[in-house]
Design an enzyme around this catalytic site. Structure first.
Site, PDB file in Angstrom:
ATOM      1  CG  ASP A 301     -24.840  52.984  51.698  1.00 47.45           C
ATOM      2  OD1 ASP A 301     -25.178  51.900  51.188  1.00 47.45           O
ATOM      3  OD2 ASP A 301     -24.043  53.770  51.150  1.00 47.45           O
TER       4      ASP A 301
HETATM    5  C1  26A Z   1     -16.855  47.285  45.436  1.00 48.40           C
HETATM    6  N1  26A Z   1     -17.667  48.452  45.226  1.00 48.40           N
HETATM    7  C2  26A Z   1     -18.136  48.674  43.876  1.00 48.40           C
HETATM    8  C3  26A Z   1     -18.016  49.290  46.287  1.00 48.40           C
HETATM    9  C4  26A Z   1     -18.773  50.469  46.128  1.00 48.40           C
HETATM   10  C5  26A Z   1     -19.111  51.198  47.288  1.00 48.40           C
HETATM   11  N2  26A Z   1     -18.748  50.810  48.510  1.00 48.40           N
HETATM   12  C6  26A Z   1     -18.019  49.691  48.597  1.00 48.40           C
HETATM   13  N3  26A Z   1     -17.651  48.937  47.531  1.00 48.40           N
HETATM   14  N4  26A Z   1     -19.310  51.143  45.063  1.00 48.40           N
HETATM   15  C7  26A Z   1     -19.948  52.225  45.548  1.00 48.40           C
HETATM   16  N5  26A Z   1     -19.827  52.265  46.879  1.00 48.40           N
HETATM   17  C8  26A Z   1     -20.342  53.267  47.815  1.00 48.40           C
HETATM   18  O1  26A Z   1     -21.728  53.278  47.789  1.00 48.40           O
HETATM   19  C9  26A Z   1     -22.111  54.473  48.447  1.00 48.40           C
HETATM   20  C10 26A Z   1     -23.528  54.834  48.087  1.00 48.40           C
HETATM   21  O2  26A Z   1     -24.396  53.827  48.449  1.00 48.40           O
HETATM   22  C11 26A Z   1     -19.924  54.683  47.483  1.00 48.40           C
HETATM   23  O3  26A Z   1     -18.672  54.981  48.051  1.00 48.40           O
HETATM   24  C12 26A Z   1     -21.065  55.522  48.076  1.00 48.40           C
HETATM   25  O4  26A Z   1     -20.668  56.223  49.239  1.00 48.40           O
END
Ligand code: 26A
Length: 346
Positions: A301
């Site tokens: 990210d």
């Molecule tokens: C729909 N999903 C599975 C998700 C996520 C996500 N953010 C949005 N949608 N699953 C994990 N994360 C985020 O990824 C970040 C690390 O790359 C987590 O909240 C974490 O901050």
């Protein structure tokens, strides 16, 4: 108050609060997850969040992949450069997210759901691995009607660059496509991340409906491989997959498709389609000593944040990638998807 001139970068996805604690093999087994998963929570995972808080000294950290990217981009841009959109609940967790964004200088335009609680992501850390189990809750209630309200759509129109996390394909494809159309129609860059292997695996049709609009496609090696596999390409070489991704249908023919694949500490691979063919390149990462690595959650990210900041600033592909790698190297020295304070300058 929204800036009257608007925000150059507009980001959309799922605002989540990360509940992050240290676990072990037994814990991974208990919830039936792999050491490096990113998945949507099922019934059997619902006890995880309390478990993390009660028994694993879990920390509450602002998360949501594109929300992390939005904070990362703002870290490198002048004040009032970024607006972030998604859906939260009416609760304390939403307050934490909003405050964290405000502190980072990111303007939020959340839809607030009256019923569902703010979404959360349980993060189980084992060594350098992190397994993420997401209960979207309110984040799943984002609606295109929110985006189409005149005061929000005005921000969409004023934006110059769009960043959407692939994770949003599980929530509102119409909202993603509305931004994508706005970008293509007005020749503004549309940046999109593959987010996780389960997106090309299980949300293939949704992804295929968005790809034609994507100017900059960002992913890591496991996501690129998952794309190749779910599309039956039979390719396992990352540069070959990146090349092929540039050739998929494109709506806005005024911009070439640019594919960027990160590979942890290995070089970042890019593919660009030009008039004379497809050009691939490799860019080494900003490696830091192992002992300085704190937590790699959100490294991707952060990379996207630094990269998209470069696109907003009109920098070259090479410089934008270097900014991404610089910001990722800062983020992995912090706990969770965070950036050092006081601010460091690139
Ligand atoms: C729909 N999903 C599975 C998700 C996520 C996500 N953010 C949005 N949608 N699953 C994990 N994360 C985020 O990824 C970040 C690390 O790359 C987590 O909240 C974490 O901050």
């Amino acid at each position: 108050m929204a800036a009257p001139q608007g925000y150059p970068l507009l980001c959309l996805e799922n605002p989540l609060l990360d509940i992050q604690g240290v676990g072990d093999e037994a814990m991974l087994e208990k919830y039936g997850v792999k050491a490096n998963d990113a998945i949507l929570a099922e019934e059997k995972h619902m006890g995880l969040y309390e478990d993390l808080l009660q028994n694993h000294d879990a920390k509450l950290i602002a998360g949501g992949a594109a929300q992390n990217t939005a904070r990362g981009a703002q870290y490198m841009l002048p004040e009032n450069s970024v607006v972030y959109i998604g859906c939260v609940g009416k609760d304390k967790y939403a307050d934490i997210l909003k405050e964290t964004c405000e502190k980072a200088g990111v303007h939020t335009e959340y839809r607030v759901d009256e019923v569902q609680p703010t979404g959360k992501c349980g993060v189980i850390i084992t060594g350098h691995n992190r397994s993420m189990i997401t209960h979207l809750a309110a984040a799943n209630e984002y609606k295109i009607e929110h985006l189409k309200q005149p005061h929000i759509w005005a921000l969409v129109e004023k934006a110059q660059v769009y960043y959407v996390g692939g994770y949003h394909l599980t929530v509102s494809v119409p909202a993603v496509l509305a931004l994508a159309e706005e970008a293509a129609t007005n020749n503004k860059p549309f940046v999109f991340s593959l987010s996780a292997p389960f997106i090309p695996q299980f949300f293939k049709d949704q992804l295929d409906s968005v790809i034609p609009y994507v100017d900059y496609l960002i992913g890591n090696e496991t996501e690129a491989l998952a794309f190749s596999e779910s599309h039956g390409w039979g390719l396992t070489d990352i540069a070959e997959i990146a090349k092929k991704l540039t050739t998929l249908e494109k709506k806005n023919t005024q911009r070439p498709r640019i594919v960027i694949v990160t590979q942890g500490t290995l070089p970042t691979v890019t593919a660009v389609s030009t008039a004379s063919g497809i050009e691939t390149k490799e860019y080494p990462v900003h490696e830091i000593p192992k002992e300085k690595i704190n937590d790699t959650t959100g490294a991707g990210d952060a990379f996207a944040g630094g990269f998209v900041a470069g696109i907003v600033q009109g920098k070259s592909l090479e410089e934008s990638i270097d900014q991404g790698q610089w910001l990722a190297s800062l983020s992995i020295q912090e706990l969770g998807p965070s950036f050092p304070f006081p601010k460091q300058t690139y």
